[in-house]
Design a protein around this motif. Structure first.
Motif, PDB file in Angstrom:
ATOM      1  N   ASP A   1      58.019 -19.507  19.739  1.00  0.00           N
ATOM      2  CA  ASP A   1      59.468 -19.424  19.573  1.00  0.00           C
ATOM      3  C   ASP A   1      60.182 -19.289  20.910  1.00  0.00           C
ATOM      4  N   GLY A   2      59.551 -18.646  21.871  1.00  0.00           N
ATOM      5  CA  GLY A   2      60.150 -18.468  23.195  1.00  0.00           C
ATOM      6  C   GLY A   2      59.655 -19.529  24.157  1.00  0.00           C
ATOM      7  N   ASP A   3      59.656 -19.214  25.429  1.00  0.00           N
ATOM      8  CA  ASP A   3      59.233 -20.132  26.473  1.00  0.00           C
ATOM      9  C   ASP A   3      57.756 -19.914  26.773  1.00  0.00           C
ATOM     10  N   VAL A   4      57.141 -20.897  27.395  1.00  0.00           N
ATOM     11  CA  VAL A   4      55.781 -20.793  27.913  1.00  0.00           C
ATOM     12  C   VAL A   4      55.870 -20.989  29.419  1.00  0.00           C
ATOM     13  N   THR A   5      55.305 -20.049  30.180  1.00  0.00           N
ATOM     14  CA  THR A   5      55.371 -20.115  31.633  1.00  0.00           C
ATOM     15  C   THR A   5      53.962 -20.101  32.192  1.00  0.00           C
ATOM     16  N   ALA A   6      53.676 -21.030  33.122  1.00  0.00           N
ATOM     17  CA  ALA A   6      52.385 -21.073  33.791  1.00  0.00           C
ATOM     18  C   ALA A   6      52.614 -21.033  35.288  1.00  0.00           C
ATOM     19  N   THR A   7      52.081 -20.036  35.953  1.00  0.00           N
ATOM     20  CA  THR A   7      52.220 -19.841  37.392  1.00  0.00           C
ATOM     21  C   THR A   7      53.680 -19.952  37.821  1.00  0.00           C
ATOM     22  N   GLY A   8      54.573 -19.352  37.059  1.00  0.00           N
ATOM     23  CA  GLY A   8      55.988 -19.318  37.391  1.00  0.00           C
ATOM     24  C   GLY A   8      56.777 -20.549  36.979  1.00  0.00           C
ATOM     25  N   THR A   9      56.154 -21.549  36.370  1.00  0.00           N
ATOM     26  CA  THR A   9      56.847 -22.761  35.960  1.00  0.00           C
ATOM     27  C   THR A   9      57.088 -22.736  34.456  1.00  0.00           C
ATOM     28  N   SER A  10      58.357 -22.843  34.079  1.00  0.00           N
ATOM     29  CA  SER A  10      58.749 -22.789  32.681  1.00  0.00           C
ATOM     30  C   SER A  10      58.532 -24.133  32.003  1.00  0.00           C
ATOM     31  N   LEU A  11      57.996 -24.111  30.801  1.00  0.00           N
ATOM     32  CA  LEU A  11      57.838 -25.334  30.035  1.00  0.00           C
ATOM     33  C   LEU A  11      59.194 -25.864  29.562  1.00  0.00           C
ATOM     34  N   ARG A  12      60.160 -24.988  29.342  1.00  0.00           N
ATOM     35  CA  ARG A  12      61.466 -25.402  28.824  1.00  0.00           C
ATOM     36  C   ARG A  12      62.430 -25.883  29.905  1.00  0.00           C
ATOM     37  N   THR A  13      62.372 -25.313  31.103  1.00  0.00           N
ATOM     38  CA  THR A  13      63.418 -25.604  32.088  1.00  0.00           C
ATOM     39  C   THR A  13      62.930 -26.315  33.342  1.00  0.00           C
ATOM     40  N   HIS A  14      61.648 -26.633  33.435  1.00  0.00           N
ATOM     41  CA  HIS A  14      61.176 -27.279  34.664  1.00  0.00           C
ATOM     42  C   HIS A  14      61.680 -28.728  34.726  1.00  0.00           C
ATOM     43  N   THR A  15      61.792 -29.234  35.938  1.00  0.00           N
ATOM     44  CA  THR A  15      62.216 -30.622  36.158  1.00  0.00           C
ATOM     45  C   THR A  15      61.200 -31.319  37.043  1.00  0.00           C
ATOM     46  N   HIS A  16      61.270 -32.641  37.078  1.00  0.00           N
ATOM     47  CA  HIS A  16      60.379 -33.445  37.905  1.00  0.00           C
ATOM     48  C   HIS A  16      61.218 -34.186  38.928  1.00  0.00           C
ATOM     49  N   GLY A  17      60.898 -34.036  40.205  1.00  0.00           N
ATOM     50  CA  GLY A  17      61.619 -34.736  41.262  1.00  0.00           C
ATOM     51  C   GLY A  17      61.012 -36.108  41.549  1.00  0.00           C
ATOM     52  N   GLY A  18      61.810 -36.970  42.214  1.00  0.00           N
ATOM     53  CA  GLY A  18      61.325 -38.277  42.647  1.00  0.00           C
ATOM     54  C   GLY A  18      61.074 -39.248  41.508  1.00  0.00           C
ATOM     55  N   VAL A  19      61.794 -39.117  40.427  1.00  0.00           N
ATOM     56  CA  VAL A  19      61.582 -39.977  39.264  1.00  0.00           C
ATOM     57  C   VAL A  19      62.313 -41.300  39.466  1.00  0.00           C
ATOM     58  N   GLN A  20      61.660 -42.428  39.177  1.00  0.00           N
ATOM     59  CA  GLN A  20      62.298 -43.745  39.236  1.00  0.00           C
ATOM     60  C   GLN A  20      62.946 -43.974  37.876  1.00  0.00           C
ATOM     61  N   THR A  21      63.892 -44.593  37.627  1.00  0.00           N
ATOM     62  CA  THR A  21      64.852 -45.247  38.471  1.00  0.00           C
ATOM     63  C   THR A  21      65.977 -44.308  38.818  1.00  0.00           C
ATOM     64  N   GLY A  22      66.615 -44.593  39.897  1.00  0.00           N
ATOM     65  CA  GLY A  22      67.798 -43.866  40.291  1.00  0.00           C
ATOM     66  C   GLY A  22      67.543 -42.597  41.062  1.00  0.00           C
ATOM     67  N   GLY A  23      66.311 -42.173  41.234  1.00  0.00           N
ATOM     68  CA  GLY A  23      66.020 -40.998  42.043  1.00  0.00           C
ATOM     69  C   GLY A  23      66.442 -39.683  41.421  1.00  0.00           C
ATOM     70  N   GLY A  24      66.815 -39.667  40.121  1.00  0.00           N
ATOM     71  CA  GLY A  24      67.224 -38.420  39.478  1.00  0.00           C
ATOM     72  C   GLY A  24      66.053 -37.663  38.918  1.00  0.00           C
ATOM     73  N   ASN A  25      66.356 -36.476  38.404  1.00  0.00           N
ATOM     74  CA  ASN A  25      65.352 -35.629  37.769  1.00  0.00           C
ATOM     75  C   ASN A  25      65.343 -35.860  36.265  1.00  0.00           C
ATOM     76  N   THR A  26      64.203 -35.555  35.660  1.00  0.00           N
ATOM     77  CA  THR A  26      64.139 -35.651  34.208  1.00  0.00           C
ATOM     78  C   THR A  26      65.000 -34.559  33.591  1.00  0.00           C
ATOM     79  N   GLY A  27      65.355 -34.726  32.378  1.00  0.00           N
ATOM     80  CA  GLY A  27      66.112 -33.696  31.677  1.00  0.00           C
ATOM     81  C   GLY A  27      65.216 -32.546  31.252  1.00  0.00           C
ATOM     82  N   VAL A  28      65.847 -31.493  30.793  1.00  0.00           N
ATOM     83  CA  VAL A  28      65.140 -30.308  30.304  1.00  0.00           C
ATOM     84  C   VAL A  28      64.457 -30.662  28.982  1.00  0.00           C
ATOM     85  N   PRO A  29      63.225 -30.228  28.750  1.00  0.00           N
ATOM     86  CA  PRO A  29      62.585 -30.502  27.460  1.00  0.00           C
ATOM     87  C   PRO A  29      63.427 -29.926  26.319  1.00  0.00           C
ATOM     88  N   THR A  30      63.421 -30.610  25.189  1.00  0.00           N
ATOM     89  CA  THR A  30      64.177 -30.082  24.041  1.00  0.00           C
ATOM     90  C   THR A  30      63.237 -29.514  23.018  1.00  0.00           C
TER      91      THR A  30
END
Length: 126
Positions: A97-126
């Motif tokens: 029901d809550g978040d899952v965190t591994a080594t300080g990285t949240s499963l719900r709010t983490h983002t990925h940098g350097g994503v093609q196209t446009g150089g933006g980040n992915t959205g937050v998981p829903t």
């Protein structure tokens, strides 16, 4: 009125209570009552069989065993903590029901940098 049983049996072993002897060997199964508490000892197994078994420990309850097996559904009220290393694994689904965190990285709010196209980040998981 109060009276003796209908049998005239006397001194039968079935009426006795054995409290131990002076020249006996060391027992392998016993119940020990002492100032430290009650110790139930068996070289094979101890089985509790009842519709409901309740353990009330005001301070703590410790189980020392190399393998702890629970057969049936398990309900935990309170926190769950694993210490001392080692991996945890399970088969089947896991619902959180809550978040899952591994080594300080949240499963719900983490983002990925350097994503093609446009150089933006992915959205937050829903």
């Amino acid at each position: 009125t109060q009276g003796n049983p209908g049998s005239y049996r006397q001194f039968s072993y079935s009426d006795g209570l054995y409290l131990g002897g002076a020249l006996n060997g060391t027992p392998t199964q016993y119940v020990q009552f002492s100032a430290a508490g009650i110790k139930l000892s068996s070289p094979v197994s101890v089985t509790l069989s009842a519709p409901t078994v309740v353990i009330d420990a005001a301070t703590s309850c410790t189980v020392n065993t190399p393998i702890f097996t629970v057969n049936g559904a398990t309900v935990l009220h309170g926190t769950l903590s694993q210490t001392g290393g080692g991996a945890a694994s399970m088969s089947g689904s896991l619902t959180v029901d809550g978040d899952v965190t591994a080594t300080g990285t949240s499963l719900r709010t983490h983002t990925h940098g350097g994503v093609q196209t446009g150089g933006g980040n992915t959205g937050v998981p829903t």
